[in-house]
Design an enzyme around this catalytic site. Sequence first.
Site, short mmCIF file in Angstrom:
data_model
loop_
_atom_site.label_atom_id
_atom_site.label_comp_id
_atom_site.label_asym_id
_atom_site.label_seq_id
_atom_site.Cartn_x
_atom_site.Cartn_y
_atom_site.Cartn_z
N CYS A 63 -2.25 3.81 7.11
CA CYS A 63 -3.47 4.17 7.97
C CYS A 63 -3.12 3.35 9.52
CB CYS A 63 -4.70 3.64 7.41
SG CYS A 63 -5.01 4.44 5.97
N CYS A 78 -4.92 -0.21 10.16
CA CYS A 78 -5.08 -1.00 9.06
C CYS A 78 -4.90 -2.54 9.52
CB CYS A 78 -4.06 -0.62 7.87
SG CYS A 78 -4.29 -1.86 6.60
N CYS A 84 0.87 -1.03 -0.10
CA CYS A 84 -0.15 0.01 0.01
C CYS A 84 0.73 1.27 -0.13
CB CYS A 84 -0.80 -0.16 1.18
SG CYS A 84 -2.38 1.28 1.17
#
Length: 303
Positions: free
Chosen positions: A29, A32, A25
């Site tokens: 975040c 996550c 990714c």
Amino acid sequence: PRREREGDNASPTPTSVNYHFTRQCNYKCGFCFHTAKTSFVLPLGEAKRGLAMLKEAGMEKINFSGGEPFLQDRGEFVGQLVQFCKQKLKLPSVSIVSNGSLIREQWFKKYGEYLDILAISCDSFDENVNVLIGRGQGKKNHVENLQKLRQWCREYAVAFKINSVINRFNVEEDMNEQIKALNPVRWKVFQCLLIEGENSGEDALREAEKFVISDEDFEKFLDRHKDVSCLVPESNQKMRDSYLILDEYMRFLNCRNGRKEPSKSILDVGIEAAIKFSGFDEKMFLKRGGKYVWSKADMKLDW
């Protein structure tokens, strides 16, 4: 034809499957729960073989997820899979969950017709909050990008959906106005979930503990947005057993014990043997409204 199986030991039908074909990714975040533990991606042909097996076993909806699905071959990999599932397998519903940062209009031109739903993850309409969460890459404005994607979905006839993870940093936010303006077909509102080995515990790549909110906090958020007709709430309890998740090796992941325990790959042992280990609760899947009008052909969409 599939055998009609008796009683409770019948294995569930993989009606709706979430295939996390990559863990890589471009965002980080903090909560996550499917992190970049490997960089493995199946070869396209093998992924297609697995998808055809799932269709044979009763799959009607596929959702491509990650990681960020548009990272692999600049969106070509997921594009090819989307086209294959719609054109060759004729699946009623093909969808993608993305952070939206890497999607180009060119992709919609080439693959938009094969995609039923594009879900974009957006946890806040305050850019500072997105930065705190780790949803972003510095200079790009996540919210502005959302507007652009909304427009492309209209132009290329793709149903638009928003996914939000409610956590410590956005739980007080009022998103009514912005969500109504974007007018998604569905707004999935998730309660931040701890998964050991992913976003909590010793070997985790994230520390989501500081993001976690109570059930009561989550309820307050839902109450504040109760007039948004497209809102679909997902508490921790609903999420944990009501999703069929395939990882990058096409193994079903069982989240029942608060961590992800993989089955053997469907490519090696077949669907029936693998799905038995998935912890999937078919009743809970139906109860959370997992089955809905999911083909764009059946939606009354004002493109």
